[in-house]
Design a protein around this motif. Structure first.
Motif, PDB file in Angstrom:
ATOM      1  N   HIS A   8      35.777  41.662  47.734  1.00  0.00           N
ATOM      2  CA  HIS A   8      37.197  41.823  47.454  1.00  0.00           C
ATOM      3  C   HIS A   8      37.940  41.870  46.458  1.00  0.00           C
ATOM      4  O   HIS A   8      37.656  40.805  45.988  1.00  0.00           O
ATOM      5  CB  HIS A   8      38.412  41.308  48.479  1.00  0.00           C
ATOM      6  CG  HIS A   8      38.027  41.576  50.323  1.00  0.00           C
ATOM      7  ND1 HIS A   8      38.200  42.428  50.987  1.00  0.00           N
ATOM      8  CD2 HIS A   8      37.602  40.586  50.776  1.00  0.00           C
ATOM      9  CE1 HIS A   8      37.859  42.054  51.825  1.00  0.00           C
ATOM     10  NE2 HIS A   8      37.834  40.777  52.560  1.00  0.00           N
ATOM     11  N   ASN A  10      39.792  40.455  43.034  1.00  0.00           N
ATOM     12  CA  ASN A  10      41.372  39.588  42.674  1.00  0.00           C
ATOM     13  C   ASN A  10      42.031  40.151  41.443  1.00  0.00           C
ATOM     14  O   ASN A  10      41.996  40.798  41.056  1.00  0.00           O
ATOM     15  CB  ASN A  10      40.443  38.785  42.935  1.00  0.00           C
ATOM     16  CG  ASN A  10      40.023  38.717  41.272  1.00  0.00           C
ATOM     17  OD1 ASN A  10      40.619  38.345  40.042  1.00  0.00           O
ATOM     18  ND2 ASN A  10      38.145  38.894  41.548  1.00  0.00           N
ATOM     19  N   SER A  33      43.556  33.562  39.919  1.00  0.00           N
ATOM     20  CA  SER A  33      43.557  34.780  40.558  1.00  0.00           C
ATOM     21  C   SER A  33      43.774  34.603  42.045  1.00  0.00           C
ATOM     22  O   SER A  33      43.578  33.165  42.888  1.00  0.00           O
ATOM     23  CB  SER A  33      42.383  35.480  40.392  1.00  0.00           C
ATOM     24  OG  SER A  33      40.873  34.567  41.012  1.00  0.00           O
ATOM     25  N   THR A  35      42.309  37.059  46.171  1.00  0.00           N
ATOM     26  CA  THR A  35      41.563  37.756  46.765  1.00  0.00           C
ATOM     27  C   THR A  35      42.219  38.018  47.855  1.00  0.00           C
ATOM     28  O   THR A  35      42.892  37.784  48.486  1.00  0.00           O
ATOM     29  CB  THR A  35      40.186  36.823  46.827  1.00  0.00           C
ATOM     30  OG1 THR A  35      39.471  35.757  45.465  1.00  0.00           O
ATOM     31  CG2 THR A  35      39.497  37.615  47.020  1.00  0.00           C
ATOM     32  N   SER A 101      36.388  43.945  39.432  1.00  0.00           N
ATOM     33  CA  SER A 101      35.982  43.259  40.003  1.00  0.00           C
ATOM     34  C   SER A 101      35.650  42.907  41.695  1.00  0.00           C
ATOM     35  O   SER A 101      34.730  41.592  41.685  1.00  0.00           O
ATOM     36  CB  SER A 101      37.326  41.551  40.144  1.00  0.00           C
ATOM     37  OG  SER A 101      37.987  42.252  41.011  1.00  0.00           O
ATOM     38  N   SER A 102      35.597  43.179  42.753  1.00  0.00           N
ATOM     39  CA  SER A 102      34.661  43.581  43.593  1.00  0.00           C
ATOM     40  C   SER A 102      33.572  44.304  43.662  1.00  0.00           C
ATOM     41  O   SER A 102      32.493  43.565  43.997  1.00  0.00           O
ATOM     42  CB  SER A 102      35.142  44.666  44.993  1.00  0.00           C
ATOM     43  OG  SER A 102      36.445  45.503  44.432  1.00  0.00           O
ATOM     44  N   SER A 105      30.815  41.998  42.004  1.00  0.00           N
ATOM     45  CA  SER A 105      30.908  40.658  43.149  1.00  0.00           C
ATOM     46  C   SER A 105      29.731  41.070  44.186  1.00  0.00           C
ATOM     47  O   SER A 105      29.042  40.554  45.023  1.00  0.00           O
ATOM     48  CB  SER A 105      32.317  39.751  43.533  1.00  0.00           C
ATOM     49  OG  SER A 105      32.416  40.979  43.516  1.00  0.00           O
ATOM     50  N   ARG A 137      35.632  36.175  40.158  1.00  0.00           N
ATOM     51  CA  ARG A 137      36.387  35.367  40.887  1.00  0.00           C
ATOM     52  C   ARG A 137      36.810  35.648  42.049  1.00  0.00           C
ATOM     53  O   ARG A 137      37.113  35.325  42.748  1.00  0.00           O
ATOM     54  CB  ARG A 137      38.203  35.190  40.183  1.00  0.00           C
ATOM     55  CG  ARG A 137      38.257  34.809  38.745  1.00  0.00           C
ATOM     56  CD  ARG A 137      39.267  34.840  38.164  1.00  0.00           C
ATOM     57  NE  ARG A 137      40.114  36.499  38.184  1.00  0.00           N
ATOM     58  CZ  ARG A 137      40.655  37.084  37.403  1.00  0.00           C
ATOM     59  NH1 ARG A 137      41.022  36.293  36.821  1.00  0.00           N
ATOM     60  NH2 ARG A 137      40.994  38.073  37.344  1.00  0.00           N
ATOM     61  N   SER A 138      36.269  36.684  41.903  1.00  0.00           N
ATOM     62  CA  SER A 138      35.986  37.012  43.986  1.00  0.00           C
ATOM     63  C   SER A 138      34.565  36.939  44.879  1.00  0.00           C
ATOM     64  O   SER A 138      34.444  37.072  45.341  1.00  0.00           O
ATOM     65  CB  SER A 138      35.508  39.176  43.601  1.00  0.00           C
ATOM     66  OG  SER A 138      36.889  39.613  43.496  1.00  0.00           O
ATOM     67  N   GLY A 141      37.251  33.677  48.258  1.00  0.00           N
ATOM     68  CA  GLY A 141      38.829  33.720  49.130  1.00  0.00           C
ATOM     69  C   GLY A 141      39.529  33.024  48.290  1.00  0.00           C
ATOM     70  O   GLY A 141      39.572  32.001  47.625  1.00  0.00           O
ATOM     71  N   GLY A 313      35.915  35.660  50.704  1.00  0.00           N
ATOM     72  CA  GLY A 313      35.240  35.898  49.837  1.00  0.00           C
ATOM     73  C   GLY A 313      34.405  37.220  49.756  1.00  0.00           C
ATOM     74  O   GLY A 313      34.446  37.732  50.709  1.00  0.00           O
TER      75      GLY A 313
END
Ligand code: PMV
Length: 320
Positions: A8, A10, A33, A35, A101-102, A105, A137-138, A141, A313
């Motif tokens: 997901h 963030n 952040s 998520t 970001s998603s 990750s 950061r992603s 969760g 996460g």
């Protein structure tokens, strides 16, 4: 081997803008952040494919994206075989909705699983950071901090979980002003701000204090404190963009209309706070119980408004 990961995006509550090392994607500022559930990237990696291929939303990826993906795959396993990547977003890409970001990750988690490498979540976060800073950061969760780190090789600059997905009943109401690809990418924009904005040094100096305030507000579930520091960080970041030469302007008329709508909601006593990233879309933080009222106010200006709860996460499965 083949593996599929779902990640997901963030949204930064306290923003990252500026790098101290462009090659390693090391940030000049720490960030914080949330998520988001409701938006996701699904990426399947086939390790040992006939040749390197990247298919993004059903289309062969452009050269730049393919090169970036290959560079991250090289970090997952040096001397790797050719790798096939198929990645799909269920939301607009590259429009300030944090699709990178998603995207990165999901990529590192799927690639490590497909390669049979067992890496810690922190190591995966460091690898995701190399693809796109915010991606580190992603991996987690809920609420996540990206710490500056001290080491020159960047191995200690990664995400750190602050509070889990079920910590607090807040949502982000996302007003999609435009789903078009942004005109200025975040990497070139950050570099231009560092080189030309007279406010860059002040931004770097004050950011750690904002993260401290944000983290405490999250832990105390204090919406007003978090909303105020999020808006301060957002408007400072956009001031930095606007004072870059040439100015970087992501806002559209509907962006400003949404910002005023958020102010009016607050005047009416609803705890709603706005944030924006490298794009025209406005995300509004509020309690879940106020989400419908906030969405209604934003729909007067923007057709596509979505409500996103805190998300989890990255998940992964090995394909048979
Ligand atoms: O990590 P990047 O290159 O996608 O840059 C992200 C920059 C912002 O979205 C504007 C802020 C942030 O902290 O996510």
């Amino acid at each position: 081997m083949m593996a599929t990961a779902v990640a997901h995006p963030n949204i930064a509550l306290v923003k990252y803008w500026g790098k101290r090392d462009t090659a390693l994607n090391l940030p000049a500022v720490p960030s914080l952040s949330l998520t988001l559930d409701g938006f996701s990237t699904t990426t399947t990696v086939t390790w040992d494919a006939p040749r390197d291929t990247v298919v993004f939303n059903g289309v062969r990826a452009d050269e730049e994206t393919t090169r970036k993906v290959a560079a991250v795959l090289d970090l997952v396993a040096p001397n790797r075989p050719p790798v096939g990547v198929v990645s799909d977003n269920d939301f607009p890409s590259a429009a300030g909705l944090a699709s990178s970001s998603s995207g990165f990750s999901a990529l590192v988690v799927a690639a490590a699983a497909a390669a049979g490498r067992s890496l810690s979540i922190e190591q995966l976060s460091v690898l995701a950071r190399r693809g796109s800073g915010s991606a580190c950061r992603s991996l987690w969760g809920g609420f996540v901090e990206w710490t500056l780190g001290e080491r020159a090789d960047g191995t200690d600059s990664h995400g750190v979980p602050v509070a889990p997905v079920d910590h607090w009943d807040v949502v982000m109401v996302v007003a999609i002003v435009s789903g078009k690809k942004k005109a200025v990418g975040s990497t070139s924009g950050m570099e231009a701000s560092r080189a030309t904005s007279p406010y860059y040094d002040a931004w770097v100096r004050t950011a750690p204090g904002r993260v401290d305030v944000g983290r405490s507000a999250v832990l105390a579930r204090d919406l007003q404190a978090l909303g105020e520091v999020m808006e301060a960080s957002t408007f400072e970041m956009h001031a930095l963009m606007h004072t870059t030469r040439p100015p970087i302007i992501y806002w559209q008329p509907a962006t400003v209309a949404c910002l005023h709508a958020v102010r009016r909601l607050r005047d009416e006593g609803i705890g709603a706070y706005a944030t924006m990233d490298a794009g025209p879309n406005v995300k509004v933080l509020c309690l879940r119980s106020d989400a419908a009222a906030v969405a209604r106010a934003l729909r007067e200006h923007v057709e596509d408004v979505r409500i996103a709860k805190p998300g989890g996460g990255v998940s992964v499965r090995i394909e048979p």
